[in-house]
Design an enzyme around this catalytic site. Structure first.
Site, short mmCIF file in Angstrom:
data_model
loop_
_atom_site.label_atom_id
_atom_site.label_comp_id
_atom_site.label_asym_id
_atom_site.label_seq_id
_atom_site.Cartn_x
_atom_site.Cartn_y
_atom_site.Cartn_z
N TYR A 150 0.77 -1.30 0.02
CA TYR A 150 0.18 0.24 -0.15
C TYR A 150 1.01 1.27 -0.01
O TYR A 150 1.69 1.61 1.10
CB TYR A 150 -0.85 0.21 1.32
CG TYR A 150 -2.04 -0.99 1.27
CD1 TYR A 150 -2.09 -1.74 0.10
CD2 TYR A 150 -2.75 -1.43 2.28
CE1 TYR A 150 -3.48 -2.83 0.36
CE2 TYR A 150 -3.54 -2.47 2.33
CZ TYR A 150 -3.73 -3.12 1.18
OH TYR A 150 -4.77 -4.14 1.22
N GLN B 20 -8.43 -13.22 4.35
CA GLN B 20 -8.95 -12.04 4.13
C GLN B 20 -9.48 -11.91 2.69
O GLN B 20 -8.75 -12.08 1.89
CB GLN B 20 -7.91 -10.85 4.22
CG GLN B 20 -8.41 -9.77 4.16
CD GLN B 20 -7.36 -8.32 4.43
OE1 GLN B 20 -7.46 -7.64 3.73
NE2 GLN B 20 -6.61 -8.54 5.48
N TYR C 97 -12.65 -7.96 3.79
CA TYR C 97 -12.35 -6.43 2.98
C TYR C 97 -13.28 -5.88 1.99
O TYR C 97 -13.95 -6.48 1.36
CB TYR C 97 -11.03 -6.63 2.44
CG TYR C 97 -10.66 -6.89 1.11
CD1 TYR C 97 -11.00 -6.57 -0.09
CD2 TYR C 97 -9.84 -8.36 0.90
CE1 TYR C 97 -10.82 -6.99 -1.39
CE2 TYR C 97 -9.65 -8.79 -0.39
CZ TYR C 97 -10.04 -8.12 -1.61
OH TYR C 97 -9.56 -8.78 -2.45
N LYS D 7 -22.69 9.17 -0.43
CA LYS D 7 -21.98 10.12 -1.49
C LYS D 7 -21.89 9.57 -3.08
O LYS D 7 -21.38 10.28 -3.83
CB LYS D 7 -20.73 10.63 -1.20
CG LYS D 7 -19.82 9.48 -1.17
CD LYS D 7 -18.31 10.00 -0.57
CE LYS D 7 -17.37 8.89 -0.77
NZ LYS D 7 -16.26 8.93 0.04
N ARG E 122 -9.78 3.55 -8.71
CA ARG E 122 -11.15 3.18 -8.85
C ARG E 122 -11.73 3.61 -10.26
O ARG E 122 -12.67 3.10 -10.86
CB ARG E 122 -12.03 3.69 -7.73
CG ARG E 122 -11.69 3.35 -6.59
CD ARG E 122 -12.39 3.85 -5.32
NE ARG E 122 -12.01 5.41 -5.23
CZ ARG E 122 -12.28 6.06 -4.09
NH1 ARG E 122 -13.44 5.53 -3.27
NH2 ARG E 122 -12.00 7.32 -3.71
N GLY F 160 -11.92 0.73 4.87
CA GLY F 160 -10.89 1.53 4.40
C GLY F 160 -11.09 2.98 5.00
O GLY F 160 -12.37 3.33 4.54
N1 LIG Z 1 -6.25 -8.31 0.75
C1 LIG Z 1 -6.61 -7.52 -0.19
O1 LIG Z 1 -6.34 -8.23 -1.41
C2 LIG Z 1 -7.48 -6.41 -0.01
C3 LIG Z 1 -7.94 -5.73 -1.16
C4 LIG Z 1 -8.83 -4.55 -0.79
C5 LIG Z 1 -8.84 -3.96 0.54
N2 LIG Z 1 -8.07 -4.66 1.51
C6 LIG Z 1 -8.13 -4.00 2.88
O2 LIG Z 1 -9.58 -3.64 3.47
C7 LIG Z 1 -9.62 -2.32 3.49
C8 LIG Z 1 -11.11 -1.87 3.03
O3 LIG Z 1 -11.23 -1.78 1.66
P1 LIG Z 1 -11.30 -0.72 0.58
O4 LIG Z 1 -10.47 0.33 1.26
O5 LIG Z 1 -10.99 -1.34 -0.45
O6 LIG Z 1 -12.74 -0.64 0.76
P2 LIG Z 1 -14.03 -0.05 1.40
O7 LIG Z 1 -13.72 -0.12 2.98
O8 LIG Z 1 -15.23 -0.91 1.21
O9 LIG Z 1 -14.19 1.25 1.03
C9 LIG Z 1 -13.23 2.42 1.71
C10 LIG Z 1 -13.57 3.66 0.87
O10 LIG Z 1 -14.78 4.18 1.15
C11 LIG Z 1 -14.81 5.52 1.52
N3 LIG Z 1 -15.44 5.76 2.84
C12 LIG Z 1 -15.06 5.11 4.04
N4 LIG Z 1 -16.07 5.36 5.18
C13 LIG Z 1 -16.94 6.14 4.57
C14 LIG Z 1 -17.87 6.92 5.01
N5 LIG Z 1 -18.35 6.95 6.18
N6 LIG Z 1 -18.73 7.56 4.17
C15 LIG Z 1 -18.45 8.06 2.85
N7 LIG Z 1 -17.38 7.22 2.28
C16 LIG Z 1 -16.59 6.45 3.10
C17 LIG Z 1 -13.47 6.10 1.52
O11 LIG Z 1 -13.09 6.39 0.07
P3 LIG Z 1 -13.07 7.79 -0.50
O12 LIG Z 1 -13.16 8.89 0.78
O13 LIG Z 1 -11.91 7.93 -1.31
O14 LIG Z 1 -14.17 7.90 -1.55
C18 LIG Z 1 -12.68 4.87 1.66
O15 LIG Z 1 -11.16 4.80 1.32
C19 LIG Z 1 -8.40 -1.57 2.86
O16 LIG Z 1 -8.18 -0.49 3.05
C20 LIG Z 1 -7.35 -2.77 3.01
O17 LIG Z 1 -6.92 -2.70 4.17
C21 LIG Z 1 -7.64 -5.65 1.37
#
Ligand SMILES: NC(=O)c1ccc[n+]([C@@H]2O[C@H](COP(=O)([O-])OP(=O)(O)OC[C@H]3O[C@@H](n4cnc5c(N)ncnc54)[C@H](OP(=O)(O)O)[C@@H]3O)[C@@H](O)[C@H]2O)c1
Length: 318
Positions: free
Chosen positions: A61, A178, A206, A217, A232, A284
């Site tokens: 990351y 995960q 995840y 939003k 994205r 995230g």
């Molecule tokens: N193992 C793997 O291959 C893998 C793959 C993906 C993710 N992950 C892990 O899982 C975590 C979470 O997944 P993700 O970051 O892909 O997606 P997610 O948690 O589904 O979405 C995160 C995004 O949603 C937005 N957000 C977060 N809280 C919010 C709220 N309260 N209101 C409005 N928008 C909000 C933010 O983006 P904006 O503000 O930019 O819109 C944030 O970066 C990652 O950070 C990582 O640690 C692992």
């Protein structure tokens, strides 16, 4: 905050974990656009203050950047959260990414992560992707040795299917998987969830908000304004024909979220946590306000009628 025990380990994780992919920033192939490091540190510290007890990160990351930010943020926290990180994706001086699971590579990666995170031991170390596939056994054996050496407490995998989990289980017990899991990505329900439950493998899900889609939003304007260094832009869920379907789904979810005076993000997380096999949902976060909102999902209990209604929306969409 509520906790659930992670698989065969002694770790009790809060049902919401802090995800750090986006705080890696924009300057690499899978970035999320520019990110203010001060905001990232503040978001992590806010999460810990709110009672979240674990952070998920990965070496890849921001090409080491997210791990450094986690190290910096946690150093100043009086209560130390558990730290989970990942190996298996390496990069060179030209920022070219290469998957590697060979012994020398995993051994070097763990040392680099320990340094960036400023830790002596990593609580949970995960193979990020089962790639290169023939090297799974070599990486897993190496990780088992790193546990004996005290560099790692527990070991997990990410993005593995059942057959790959079985290969790892033969060598050393898998503490956690995960996988992706959200209203939009439900693939694990059929085989992976039952297998993990039967084998006592914890699941840390995840992208529970599907990278920000399952939030209030999410509109066409939001997608149109994503910067070009936010990966994205290239994600099929953010492009037609799925974009229109996803916008429609969010509109439907807003009506249900209203019943609970909740945000769509909270509803999306509460939906993931309905499944007892899921130990924790990794959210995230790039700003303190986001975690202040999403953390409330822990208290949201979706009624059986609304769960049925959500299922009907999802089946129609599929
Ligand atoms: N193992 C793997 O291959 C893998 C793959 C993906 C993710 N992950 C892990 O899982 C975590 C979470 O997944 P993700 O970051 O892909 O997606 P997610 O948690 O589904 O979405 C995160 C995004 O949603 C937005 N957000 C977060 N809280 C919010 C709220 N309260 N209101 C409005 N928008 C909000 C933010 O983006 P904006 O503000 O930019 O819109 C944030 O970066 C990652 O950070 C990582 O640690 C692992």
């Amino acid at each position: 905050m509520q906790t659930r025990k992670l698989g065969n380990s002694e770790l009790n994780l809060t049902v919401i974990g802090f995800g750090t992919w986006a705080i890696g920033g924009g300057d690499w192939a899978y970035g999320w656009g520019a990110q203010d490091d001060k905001q990232s540190v503040a978001a992590i510290q806010k999460a810990v203050e709110l009672g979240i007890n674990w952070i998920d990160t990965a070496a890849i990351y921001g090409l080491g950047h997210a791990e450094k930010i986690v190290g910096e943020a946690v150093r100043a926290c009086s209560t130390k959260p558990l730290i989970a990180t990942k190996c298996g994706l390496t990069w060179n001086s030209k920022k070219k990414i290469k998957p590697r699971l060979k012994k020398e590579s995993v051994t070097a990666e763990v040392e680099d992560s320990l340094k960036r995170l400023d830790l002596d031991t990593i609580d949970l170390y995960q193979i990020h992707w089962p790639n290169p596939e023939p090297e799974i056994e070599e990486a897993w054996e190496t990780i088992a040795r790193l546990i004996e050496q005290g560099k790692i407490r527990y070991a997990g995998v990410s993005n593995f299917n059942v057959e790959q989990l079985k290969r790892a289980q033969k060598i050393h017990p898998v503490t956690s998987l995960q996988p992706p899991y959200s209203m939009i990505k439900r693939k694990i329900e059929k085989e992976v969830l039952p297998y993990c439950s039967e084998q006592n493998i914890g699941i840390v899900a995840y992208s529970p908000m599907q990278k920000g889609i399952l939030t209030d939003k999410f509109t066409r304007e939001f997608v149109d304004h994503l910067p070009s260094d936010d990966h994205r832009v290239y994600d099929n869920e953010f492009k037609e024909p799925r974009l229109s379907l996803n916008i429609h789904l969010v509109e439907q979810l807003k009506n249900i979220a209203k019943n609970y005076e909740a945000s769509v993000a909270q509803l999306a997380l509460a939906w993931v946590l309905v499944h007892p096999e899921i130990t924790s949902a990794i959210v995230g976060t790039r700003k303190p306000e986001q975690i202040e909102d999403t953390v409330k999902a822990e208290e949201l209990k979706i009624s059986p009628e609304d769960l049925k209604q959500i299922d009907a929306f999802l089946n129609k969409k599929a």
